[in-house]
Design an enzyme around this catalytic site. Structure first.
Site, PDB file in Angstrom:
ATOM      1  N   THR A  39      50.316  64.517  43.677  1.00  0.00           N
ATOM      2  CA  THR A  39      51.556  65.193  44.083  1.00  0.00           C
ATOM      3  C   THR A  39      52.769  64.264  44.103  1.00  0.00           C
ATOM      4  O   THR A  39      53.872  64.717  44.375  1.00  0.00           O
ATOM      5  CB  THR A  39      51.397  65.820  45.478  1.00  0.00           C
ATOM      6  OG1 THR A  39      51.150  64.786  46.424  1.00  0.00           O
ATOM      7  CG2 THR A  39      50.274  66.846  45.498  1.00  0.00           C
ATOM      8  N   HIS A  76      46.999  53.770  41.996  1.00  0.00           N
ATOM      9  CA  HIS A  76      46.077  54.902  42.158  1.00  0.00           C
ATOM     10  C   HIS A  76      45.468  55.304  40.817  1.00  0.00           C
ATOM     11  O   HIS A  76      44.268  55.571  40.736  1.00  0.00           O
ATOM     12  CB  HIS A  76      46.796  56.096  42.798  1.00  0.00           C
ATOM     13  CG  HIS A  76      46.867  56.021  44.286  1.00  0.00           C
ATOM     14  ND1 HIS A  76      46.055  56.759  45.094  1.00  0.00           N
ATOM     15  CD2 HIS A  76      47.662  55.294  45.109  1.00  0.00           C
ATOM     16  CE1 HIS A  76      46.334  56.497  46.369  1.00  0.00           C
ATOM     17  NE2 HIS A  76      47.312  55.614  46.400  1.00  0.00           N
ATOM     18  N   ARG A  77      46.278  55.351  39.781  1.00  0.00           N
ATOM     19  CA  ARG A  77      45.773  55.718  38.447  1.00  0.00           C
ATOM     20  C   ARG A  77      44.713  54.729  37.968  1.00  0.00           C
ATOM     21  O   ARG A  77      43.700  55.131  37.398  1.00  0.00           O
ATOM     22  CB  ARG A  77      46.914  55.744  37.433  1.00  0.00           C
ATOM     23  CG  ARG A  77      47.765  56.962  37.498  1.00  0.00           C
ATOM     24  CD  ARG A  77      48.838  56.929  36.417  1.00  0.00           C
ATOM     25  NE  ARG A  77      49.713  58.072  36.532  1.00  0.00           N
ATOM     26  CZ  ARG A  77      50.991  58.058  36.262  1.00  0.00           C
ATOM     27  NH1 ARG A  77      51.582  56.948  35.823  1.00  0.00           N
ATOM     28  NH2 ARG A  77      51.722  59.147  36.394  1.00  0.00           N
ATOM     29  N   ALA A  78      44.972  53.448  38.180  1.00  0.00           N
ATOM     30  CA  ALA A  78      44.079  52.404  37.668  1.00  0.00           C
ATOM     31  C   ALA A  78      42.695  52.448  38.303  1.00  0.00           C
ATOM     32  O   ALA A  78      41.711  52.071  37.658  1.00  0.00           O
ATOM     33  CB  ALA A  78      44.715  51.032  37.875  1.00  0.00           C
ATOM     34  N   GLY A 121      46.811  56.885  58.431  1.00  0.00           N
ATOM     35  CA  GLY A 121      48.108  56.263  58.239  1.00  0.00           C
ATOM     36  C   GLY A 121      48.202  55.587  56.883  1.00  0.00           C
ATOM     37  O   GLY A 121      47.260  55.607  56.080  1.00  0.00           O
ATOM     38  N   ALA A 122      49.337  54.955  56.631  1.00  0.00           N
ATOM     39  CA  ALA A 122      49.543  54.212  55.392  1.00  0.00           C
ATOM     40  C   ALA A 122      48.526  53.081  55.304  1.00  0.00           C
ATOM     41  O   ALA A 122      48.279  52.379  56.282  1.00  0.00           O
ATOM     42  CB  ALA A 122      50.963  53.648  55.349  1.00  0.00           C
ATOM     43  N   ARG A 123      47.909  52.957  54.156  1.00  0.00           N
ATOM     44  CA  ARG A 123      46.925  51.906  53.875  1.00  0.00           C
ATOM     45  C   ARG A 123      45.725  51.937  54.828  1.00  0.00           C
ATOM     46  O   ARG A 123      45.101  50.925  55.089  1.00  0.00           O
ATOM     47  CB  ARG A 123      47.569  50.521  53.896  1.00  0.00           C
ATOM     48  CG  ARG A 123      48.651  50.326  52.864  1.00  0.00           C
ATOM     49  CD  ARG A 123      48.027  50.276  51.468  1.00  0.00           C
ATOM     50  NE  ARG A 123      49.047  50.237  50.446  1.00  0.00           N
ATOM     51  CZ  ARG A 123      49.369  51.258  49.671  1.00  0.00           C
ATOM     52  NH1 ARG A 123      48.750  52.405  49.797  1.00  0.00           N
ATOM     53  NH2 ARG A 123      50.287  51.147  48.747  1.00  0.00           N
ATOM     54  N   SER A 124      45.385  53.115  55.311  1.00  0.00           N
ATOM     55  CA  SER A 124      44.256  53.259  56.232  1.00  0.00           C
ATOM     56  C   SER A 124      42.920  53.331  55.506  1.00  0.00           C
ATOM     57  O   SER A 124      41.875  53.133  56.108  1.00  0.00           O
ATOM     58  CB  SER A 124      44.425  54.518  57.083  1.00  0.00           C
ATOM     59  OG  SER A 124      44.443  55.667  56.251  1.00  0.00           O
ATOM     60  N   ARG A 158      41.060  55.164  39.378  1.00  0.00           N
ATOM     61  CA  ARG A 158      40.338  56.411  39.134  1.00  0.00           C
ATOM     62  C   ARG A 158      39.387  56.261  37.956  1.00  0.00           C
ATOM     63  O   ARG A 158      39.764  55.691  36.927  1.00  0.00           O
ATOM     64  CB  ARG A 158      41.316  57.537  38.775  1.00  0.00           C
ATOM     65  CG  ARG A 158      41.897  58.187  39.960  1.00  0.00           C
ATOM     66  CD  ARG A 158      42.826  59.306  39.540  1.00  0.00           C
ATOM     67  NE  ARG A 158      44.109  59.015  40.153  1.00  0.00           N
ATOM     68  CZ  ARG A 158      45.282  59.325  39.682  1.00  0.00           C
ATOM     69  NH1 ARG A 158      45.410  59.972  38.561  1.00  0.00           N
ATOM     70  NH2 ARG A 158      46.368  58.993  40.327  1.00  0.00           N
TER      71      ARG A 158
END
Length: 186
Positions: A34, A49-51, A9-12, A53
């Site tokens: 995506t 998310h970018r930060a 789920g979200a934030r799982s 990686r």
């Protein structure tokens, strides 16, 4: 081709687990994103998310033609992490879906079936390397209001089932805790 599907789920914690598996693989990593930043809040999510990686990972952004990019990017010694299938599905559904005026039934755009079929053709043909796919498990709550949302939940459930059937490993994650449903432990 080695395929792992991570559902949650979200934030799982599903993306964090996928990223950990990619880091621990010792392989070159390509992160296939995506998401589209349709609003400010989604832009913040994408930036988060970018930060996190690693700088050594190459990022490829593709919101519709997933199979085409996977054919190009999957190769021996490389792990491709796709985050996420449900955002890809959303993009496909919203790229021209139309409700029928009489019933409100949602007619999906022609590209929807073509892109879905291309993804499953890719699985059948096999590609070299390792593939980790992240997807939301959205069908565990109440039945949503609205034809579009209900259709999305149905299509996401079908997509997850079909990918899980083809994957060598399937992991369900809740509250950051992984439960391996199929294949090797993580």
């Amino acid at each position: 081709m080695s395929v792992t599907l991570i559902l949650g789920g979200a934030r799982s914690g599903k993306s964090a687990l996928a990223e950990r598996l990619a880091r621990e693989s010792g392989k070159e990593v390509v992160y296939l994103a995506t998401a589209r930043a349709g609003d400010g809040e989604m832009g913040v999510r994408i930036a988060h998310h970018r930060a996190r990686r690693p700088a050594a990972w190459r990022t490829v952004e593709e919101c519709l033609e997933l199979a085409r990019v996977l054919r190009r990017e999957c190769m021996p010694g490389r792990l491709v992490l796709v985050d996420c299938l449900t955002l890809w599905l959303t993009n496909l559904m919203l790229s021209g879906a139309e409700p029928l005026p009489e019933t409100g039934e949602l007619i999906l755009p022609p590209g929807f079936a073509r892109e879905r079929a291309a993804l499953f053709d890719l699985f059948e043909a096999g590609v070299p390397g390792e593939l980790v796919l992240v997807s939301n498990e959205v069908g565990m709550g109440i039945v949503p209001l609205g034809a579009l949302t209900r259709r999305f939940v149905d299509e996401a459930g079908r997509l997850n089932q079909e990918v899980a059937a083809r994957a060598g490993r399937v992991i369900l994650i809740a509250a950051g805790l992984p439960l391996v449903l199929k294949g090797a432990p993580c």
